[in-house]
Every structure is written in C-alpha cells, then in structure tokens.
Motif scaffolding. Structure first.
Motif, PDB file in Angstrom:
ATOM      1  N   UNK A 108       0.681  -1.361  -0.239  1.00  0.00           N
ATOM      2  CA  UNK A 108      -0.235   0.486   0.073  1.00  0.00           C
ATOM      3  C   UNK A 108       0.991   0.751  -0.068  1.00  0.00           C
ATOM      4  N   UNK A 109       2.188   1.178   0.630  1.00  0.00           N
ATOM      5  CA  UNK A 109       2.593   2.737   0.615  1.00  0.00           C
ATOM      6  C   UNK A 109       4.062   1.885  -0.243  1.00  0.00           C
ATOM      7  N   UNK A 110       5.232   2.842  -0.192  1.00  0.00           N
ATOM      8  CA  UNK A 110       6.253   2.706  -0.796  1.00  0.00           C
ATOM      9  C   UNK A 110       7.104   2.714   0.367  1.00  0.00           C
ATOM     10  N   UNK A 111       8.466   2.226   0.559  1.00  0.00           N
ATOM     11  CA  UNK A 111       8.984   1.818   0.707  1.00  0.00           C
ATOM     12  C   UNK A 111       9.716   3.009   1.339  1.00  0.00           C
ATOM     13  N   UNK A 112      10.186   4.075   2.736  1.00  0.00           N
ATOM     14  CA  UNK A 112      10.011   5.100   3.779  1.00  0.00           C
ATOM     15  C   UNK A 112      11.220   5.399   2.674  1.00  0.00           C
ATOM     16  N   UNK A 113      12.717   4.665   2.557  1.00  0.00           N
ATOM     17  CA  UNK A 113      13.380   5.394   1.510  1.00  0.00           C
ATOM     18  C   UNK A 113      13.295   6.402  -0.057  1.00  0.00           C
ATOM     19  N   UNK A 114      11.882   5.498  -0.696  1.00  0.00           N
ATOM     20  CA  UNK A 114      11.879   6.376  -2.068  1.00  0.00           C
ATOM     21  C   UNK A 114      10.542   7.035  -1.853  1.00  0.00           C
ATOM     22  N   UNK A 115       9.940   7.367  -0.757  1.00  0.00           N
ATOM     23  CA  UNK A 115       8.752   8.186  -0.815  1.00  0.00           C
ATOM     24  C   UNK A 115       9.260   9.139  -1.154  1.00  0.00           C
ATOM     25  N   UNK A 116       8.637   9.996  -2.143  1.00  0.00           N
ATOM     26  CA  UNK A 116       8.540  11.385  -2.368  1.00  0.00           C
ATOM     27  C   UNK A 116       8.932  11.249  -3.923  1.00  0.00           C
ATOM     28  N   UNK A 117       9.987   9.952  -4.424  1.00  0.00           N
ATOM     29  CA  UNK A 117      10.640  10.546  -5.196  1.00  0.00           C
ATOM     30  C   UNK A 117      10.108  10.078  -7.041  1.00  0.00           C
ATOM     31  N   UNK A 118      11.076  10.309  -8.126  1.00  0.00           N
ATOM     32  CA  UNK A 118      10.012  10.137  -9.327  1.00  0.00           C
ATOM     33  C   UNK A 118      11.246   9.814 -10.134  1.00  0.00           C
ATOM     34  N   UNK A 119      11.468  10.312 -11.513  1.00  0.00           N
ATOM     35  CA  UNK A 119      12.486   9.849 -12.146  1.00  0.00           C
ATOM     36  C   UNK A 119      12.696  11.367 -12.890  1.00  0.00           C
ATOM     37  N   UNK A 120      14.029  11.391 -13.424  1.00  0.00           N
ATOM     38  CA  UNK A 120      14.267  12.246 -13.502  1.00  0.00           C
ATOM     39  C   UNK A 120      14.341  12.069 -15.346  1.00  0.00           C
ATOM     40  N   UNK A 121      13.314  13.017 -15.811  1.00  0.00           N
ATOM     41  CA  UNK A 121      13.155  12.795 -17.699  1.00  0.00           C
ATOM     42  C   UNK A 121      13.389  13.935 -18.653  1.00  0.00           C
ATOM     43  N   UNK A 122      13.811  13.651 -19.380  1.00  0.00           N
ATOM     44  CA  UNK A 122      13.916  14.847 -20.706  1.00  0.00           C
ATOM     45  C   UNK A 122      13.011  15.511 -20.902  1.00  0.00           C
ATOM     46  N   UNK A 123      12.584  17.107 -20.741  1.00  0.00           N
ATOM     47  CA  UNK A 123      11.829  17.908 -21.611  1.00  0.00           C
ATOM     48  C   UNK A 123      11.348  17.453 -23.097  1.00  0.00           C
ATOM     49  N   UNK A 124      12.490  17.623 -23.851  1.00  0.00           N
ATOM     50  CA  UNK A 124      11.919  17.327 -24.884  1.00  0.00           C
ATOM     51  C   UNK A 124      12.638  15.669 -25.805  1.00  0.00           C
TER      52      UNK A 124
END
Length: 292
Positions: A108-124
């Motif tokens: 139901x929840x992400x591991x605490x160390x990954x909370x609020x994280x995402x991936x860097x994606x190129x704008x173009x």
C-alpha cells in the motif's frame, strides 16, 4: 459600546499584531538555522559525471550532483530517508508508479526511503543525431555525452538534426559456408544494420558459357527455394535468408547477400557445397575385423 473601551481594544489589537510578527520572525530564524554552520570537512565527497552537474546543496555548503536521465529524483529527505536530488539541466522530475520504483504491487505504501521520489525525464522527447554521427535517445543524453567528452579532452558534441542518424548498410553477420548432401534442407542467413531499414536481396553467382560471371536474382523460378526478410534481432537490424529444400547438385555455388538503402549499399558472400547422396551410398567401406 462605552467610549472608555475603545482605547483598550486598539491597544489589544496592536499587541496581537506585534506578537504575531514576533512569532513569524522566530519561525524564519528557526528555518534559517536548520542548516547550521557550514563545515566543508564534514561534507561527503562526491564525483559528478560532468562539471555541469555539480551544484551546492540547499544550504549552500556541500557539493551535490544533479540527477541525469533515468535516475531517481526528489525524496523527502530527513534522517533515515533518501537525500533529496534535483534533476540536471533540461530534465524534470516526474512521479513514477510503484512498479517503476521497484515496490511490490501489493504494497500500500512505498518503502520509506523512496517516498516522494520520481525519475528524471528529458523535457524534449525523441531521438536526435549528434555531430559525432551517433544517435542518442534524447537531446539530454547527447548533452551528457558532450560534457563527458569535453571533460576527457575531446571535442564538444552538438545536435546535428532531430531523429536518428542515417546509417549505410553494414553486414553484422555474413552468410556462412555450408556443406551438405542432396535432399537436405539448408539455409543461408545475413544480418544487416542500417538506418533507414535496408532492402535485402539474394543472388546466385553463375557463369555464362563464355565464362562471364552473372548474378541470378533469387528465388527466380526455382521451386525448391524461398527468400524471406524480417526485422531484428536488434534495433535497426534486418535479417534475410534463403531457404533451399530439397537441396540439389545444381544449388551448389556462391551466393550474394546484397543490402541497400538511401545512404549506401554493401554485400557479402556465402557458399554451398553439395555432395550427391546417391554416390555417397554406393561407396563401399571396409568393415573392421572383429579381432581389432
């Protein structure tokens, strides 16, 4: 309302405003003091992929590396949690699903160390062709390669045009030499890499009665032969093959795999040697002695 109470109300309002300002100021001081004194010796040593990715942290004290394309970003920080990471130039931090971040779908929840994280994606979005003749999945990937190239003392790489670089056909896997008997099923294959996709054809090298070499387009009217082409096995690669079934003595010879596109062309050769099965069966072998 009696007039005597008006000054008291005004005084009370002024006091409330004063204490409200004091409290707000105290919060600001506390927020500012969260960084504490900058002690460079206490900073963890970091080595960024490129100088352009090196920045100071939010406190302006320690060196920090910006995230590159596909790396984790964000994070809530704090004790026991993943340090907050910002993305590099031209990148944005995009929230990802649990599956992408490696968490089980049943959780139901992400591991605490990954909370609020995402991936860097190129704008173009979209592949680009670099001035070095290489194709890159994005302009951000090109910039990163260029920074690393300059750091190594090489030339800077810039975008030549949108889309992947054009590539003349290159034969990755040439046809082989085959030796088999009549009646067997054999095939020759040829793997080609090119952008755009090449046209692959097969030809058999023959000789005229006067000894002039000729190229016979396959399969022609040969009923025991089929020619096919498919994509792969890797990106920008195509594979062509010629299938012969049943193999006859007339199929013996040299075969050419020819590939062409708008940039160029190339060819490679394979051979088929055929042994007559009927003659092979008529051969008499001396049986070994039982005493041997």
């Amino acid at each position: 309302m009696p007039r005597s109470t008006l000054p008291e109300l005004l005084l009370l309002s002024l006091l409330l405003c004063h204490w409200s300002h004091r409290l707000t100021g105290a919060d600001d001081v506390t927020s500012t003091n969260e960084c504490g004194q900058c002690i460079p010796e206490s900073c963890e040593p970091v080595r960024c992929k490129a100088r352009e990715l090196s920045v100071r942290d939010d406190c302006g004290c320690c060196e920090q590396c910006l995230g590159t394309e596909g790396e984790l970003c964000g994070g809530r920080g704090g004790v026991g949690r993943r340090r907050q990471v910002r993305c590099g130039p031209g990148l944005v931090c995009v929230s990802q699903s649990r599956e992408v971040l490696g968490a089980a779908a049943s959780q139901e929840q992400l591991p605490e160390e990954l909370e609020g994280t995402g991936l860097c994606v190129c704008k173009e979005d979209g592949a680009v062709c670099g001035s070095d003749g290489r194709s890159y999945q994005s302009v951000c990937a090109l910039h990163l390669h260029s920074w690393i190239s300059v750091r190594a003392g090489n030339e800077r790489v810039h975008k030549a045009h949108d889309g992947e670089c054009k590539l003349a056909p290159v034969i990755v896997m040439p046809p082989k030499k085959i030796h088999n008997v009549t009646g067997a099923q054999v095939y020759l294959s040829c793997e080609v890499k090119a952008v755009p996709t090449p046209v692959i054809t097969w030809r058999k090298i023959t000789e005229s009665p006067k000894g002039v070499k000729l190229l016979e387009e396959l399969p022609g009217d040969r009923v025991n032969m089929a020619v096919q082409v498919r994509g792969g096995p890797s990106k920008h690669e195509s594979t062509g093959w010629v299938l012969i079934n049943p193999l006859t003595k007339e199929d013996e010879g040299v075969y050419q795999c020819h590939a062409t596109n708008m940039v160029g062309e190339t060819q490679s050769y394979g051979t088929i040697k055929v042994t007559d099965l009927n003659k092979y069966k008529k051969m008499n072998f001396i049986a070994p002695d039982d005493d041997m």
